[in-house]
Every structure is written in structure tokens, then in C-alpha cells.
Design a protein around this motif. Sequence first.
Motif, PDB file in Angstrom:
ATOM      1  N   TYR A 157      -8.841  -2.567   8.317  1.00  0.00           N
ATOM      2  CA  TYR A 157      -7.813  -1.585   7.978  1.00  0.00           C
ATOM      3  C   TYR A 157      -8.216  -0.176   8.406  1.00  0.00           C
ATOM      4  O   TYR A 157      -7.370   0.614   8.840  1.00  0.00           O
ATOM      5  CB  TYR A 157      -7.515  -1.623   6.481  1.00  0.00           C
ATOM      6  CG  TYR A 157      -6.741  -2.840   6.041  1.00  0.00           C
ATOM      7  CD1 TYR A 157      -5.718  -3.361   6.826  1.00  0.00           C
ATOM      8  CD2 TYR A 157      -7.022  -3.481   4.838  1.00  0.00           C
ATOM      9  CE1 TYR A 157      -5.009  -4.475   6.432  1.00  0.00           C
ATOM     10  CE2 TYR A 157      -6.313  -4.599   4.435  1.00  0.00           C
ATOM     11  CZ  TYR A 157      -5.313  -5.106   5.232  1.00  0.00           C
ATOM     12  OH  TYR A 157      -4.610  -6.207   4.839  1.00  0.00           O
TER      13      TYR A 157
ATOM     14  N   GLU B  94      -5.116   3.597  -1.338  1.00  0.00           N
ATOM     15  CA  GLU B  94      -5.682   2.560  -0.479  1.00  0.00           C
ATOM     16  C   GLU B  94      -6.900   3.054   0.303  1.00  0.00           C
ATOM     17  O   GLU B  94      -7.946   2.394   0.290  1.00  0.00           O
ATOM     18  CB  GLU B  94      -4.607   2.061   0.494  1.00  0.00           C
ATOM     19  CG  GLU B  94      -5.021   0.846   1.306  1.00  0.00           C
ATOM     20  CD  GLU B  94      -5.127  -0.437   0.496  1.00  0.00           C
ATOM     21  OE1 GLU B  94      -5.584  -1.446   1.058  1.00  0.00           O
ATOM     22  OE2 GLU B  94      -4.754  -0.436  -0.701  1.00  0.00           O
TER      23      GLU B  94
ATOM     24  N   HIS C  99      -4.715 -11.501  -2.328  1.00  0.00           N
ATOM     25  CA  HIS C  99      -3.629 -10.792  -1.651  1.00  0.00           C
ATOM     26  C   HIS C  99      -2.612 -11.790  -1.096  1.00  0.00           C
ATOM     27  O   HIS C  99      -1.407 -11.678  -1.369  1.00  0.00           O
ATOM     28  CB  HIS C  99      -4.215  -9.932  -0.528  1.00  0.00           C
ATOM     29  CG  HIS C  99      -3.226  -9.038   0.145  1.00  0.00           C
ATOM     30  ND1 HIS C  99      -2.527  -8.066  -0.523  1.00  0.00           N
ATOM     31  CD2 HIS C  99      -2.821  -8.959   1.458  1.00  0.00           C
ATOM     32  CE1 HIS C  99      -1.734  -7.423   0.334  1.00  0.00           C
ATOM     33  NE2 HIS C  99      -1.893  -7.961   1.529  1.00  0.00           N
TER      34      HIS C  99
ATOM     35  N   ASN D 267      -2.031   1.180  -6.007  1.00  0.00           N
ATOM     36  CA  ASN D 267      -0.834   1.464  -5.217  1.00  0.00           C
ATOM     37  C   ASN D 267       0.428   1.205  -6.027  1.00  0.00           C
ATOM     38  O   ASN D 267       1.361   2.012  -6.039  1.00  0.00           O
ATOM     39  CB  ASN D 267      -0.809   0.582  -3.964  1.00  0.00           C
ATOM     40  CG  ASN D 267      -1.733   1.051  -2.873  1.00  0.00           C
ATOM     41  OD1 ASN D 267      -1.509   2.087  -2.252  1.00  0.00           O
ATOM     42  ND2 ASN D 267      -2.776   0.275  -2.623  1.00  0.00           N
TER      43      ASN D 267
ATOM     44  N   ALA E 266      -4.924  -4.960  -1.001  1.00  0.00           N
ATOM     45  CA  ALA E 266      -4.055  -3.857  -1.426  1.00  0.00           C
ATOM     46  C   ALA E 266      -4.398  -3.517  -2.871  1.00  0.00           C
ATOM     47  O   ALA E 266      -3.965  -4.203  -3.803  1.00  0.00           O
ATOM     48  CB  ALA E 266      -2.582  -4.253  -1.309  1.00  0.00           C
TER      49      ALA E 266
ATOM     50  N   ALA F 281       0.867  -1.185   0.000  1.00  0.00           N
ATOM     51  CA  ALA F 281       0.000   0.000   0.000  1.00  0.00           C
ATOM     52  C   ALA F 281       0.896   1.224   0.000  1.00  0.00           C
ATOM     53  O   ALA F 281       0.944   1.989   0.963  1.00  0.00           O
ATOM     54  CB  ALA F 281      -0.913  -0.006   1.209  1.00  0.00           C
TER      55      ALA F 281
ATOM     56  N   PHE G  94      -0.848   4.953   0.487  1.00  0.00           N
ATOM     57  CA  PHE G  94      -1.883   4.611   1.453  1.00  0.00           C
ATOM     58  C   PHE G  94      -2.982   5.671   1.486  1.00  0.00           C
ATOM     59  O   PHE G  94      -4.169   5.356   1.529  1.00  0.00           O
ATOM     60  CB  PHE G  94      -1.238   4.445   2.834  1.00  0.00           C
ATOM     61  CG  PHE G  94      -2.092   3.712   3.818  1.00  0.00           C
ATOM     62  CD1 PHE G  94      -2.373   2.371   3.653  1.00  0.00           C
ATOM     63  CD2 PHE G  94      -2.613   4.367   4.924  1.00  0.00           C
ATOM     64  CE1 PHE G  94      -3.168   1.681   4.564  1.00  0.00           C
ATOM     65  CE2 PHE G  94      -3.412   3.699   5.840  1.00  0.00           C
ATOM     66  CZ  PHE G  94      -3.686   2.349   5.665  1.00  0.00           C
TER      67      PHE G  94
END
Length: 288
Positions: A132, A115, A267, A237, A233, A108, A111
Motif C-alpha cells: 500500500y 490508514e 479483510h 477508518n 483497512a 479506507a 486514508f
Amino acid sequence: MRRGEFVSAPVIAHAAAGAAGVAPDYLGMGKGPGLHPWMDIGSETTASLDMLRAARAFAPRTGHALARKVMITGFSQGASAALGLGRALDAGEDRWFRMGALAPVSGAYDFGGAELPALLEGRLERKSSVLYAAYTLVAFNRLHHIYDSPGEVFRAPYDSTVEALFDGAHTGEQLMRGTPCALDELLTERGRELLAHPTGRMAAALRTTDAVCTDWAPRTPVRLYMASGDEQAVTANTAHCQAALLRNGVAAPVVDLGDIDYHGSRHLGSNVAATSAIVGWFSELRRQ
């Protein structure tokens, strides 16, 4: 496979291929005391440097010596940490070690810009988004004081429980049971606003976290590994990191690992697929 085995598998794979595998615990993780400062690039970098130095001091006791060039990889949170370590080595922050190659996986890296928007817009898996979002607010508040009380950002009853869940002692199963299934059940309007439109300390913290691809130009080979359809993710990114590196004069190819799942997770599957690919690439580089 248990979590510990999954986490340890990549470094064991590199060691089995003939490398000296060094895997740091970040602050507050493993047997380290205190709370873990999640997504804090500075402490992740120093923890990695300290482990490299400890490994160099220990290696002669086994009849070995470590080479100067470090092949760096990391997955998910560790992907940003890998970039942070590479940046530090390129800047000469260690007297001995230098970066030899860099291969982050499914990070990420943006972020705040990629994200968090994906999380808030429902483009990630729902439960992952909840976890998250909660961890971001709790962890960033511990370091940067972005809210005064949990009730500002978390709805009842989670305002009285969610901070304690992220103490490093609760299991993943406890985190899953102790959090809701939707962001609207977790976040107040203020909590959502902090993530959607960061200002002040939150914005400053995110600028530091998101600088891993933007404020340096690696001088050794870099490949960025990802898997299309990553549910945790978002792959923007990686695209943003590649573009930032290119603006700094570094052409870093993106390796799309394809349709690879592990226990139903794209992921986690990217980590499995990337490990064998990176072991092969690093082995080739060491032979050159």
C-alpha cells in the motif's frame, strides 16, 4: 476461488437475489487502457455513473427496466468509491438515478488520517503495508506529481523497478515477489516523510480522497460494515467515517462482522460476510 471469481461474487449474489447487478471497472482496470488512478474518487465516481447509464440503456433489450433507486455497496477501495457514487447521485449528477441505500465495507475512508499512520506504525500486516505504501506513492505521483524521480522515495534496487510493478499487468504474485518485506527496506526518509506528514500536492490529494464521509449528508439509509482485527483497512477508518457523518446529522450504524477470515485474511473475510448481510438488507428495503 480465483481472484476474478472473488471480485465478481458480490454482484452475482445481489443479482441472484433479484436485483439488477451493475459492477463497473475503474479506469485502467479490466480491459480498459491506461494506468489505473488508484484511490482517485473522481474517476471512480464517473466510471460508476457511466456503467449505470450503460446498464439503463441496455436493460430494455432484455425486457427489463431499471428502477431509479440504486442500492450501492463496495468493498475496500470500492467502499470509498461507493460513497463517492452515493454523493454524486444525491447531488443530482444523473438525471435518472437516485441513491436508495448505501452499504460500504471495510474502506479506507480516512486514508491520510487513519490508514497511512497505521501503516507506518506497523499496525497493519507487514507485506500489505509495503504494497500500500508503494502503490500510494506511485499512483498519487502519476496524478499529482509528488516526487521527481523514484529514487527520492524508494530505496535501491526498488527505485528502478517498483513503478513498473503497478502497471495493471503484473500479477499479485509478481507484486509480492518484487517488493521487500519491510517498509524500511522500501522507503527513503523522504518517502516516509511524504506519507507521515503530507504537504503540498500530496496533502491536497488526500483531502479530496478523504472527503467521502465529511462533505455531504446522505438522505437515504446508510450502514458501515467492518470486521474487528482487519489487517489491511484499519477499523479507525470506519469510526472516523461514522463520526463525520454524525457531525453532518446522519446516524450511520456500524455493523461489526466479527471473527470472519477468508484464506487467512480478516479483510477479505469481511467481504464474504458482508455480502450475505447486505443482500438481505437491500432485499428488505426493496420490499418496503
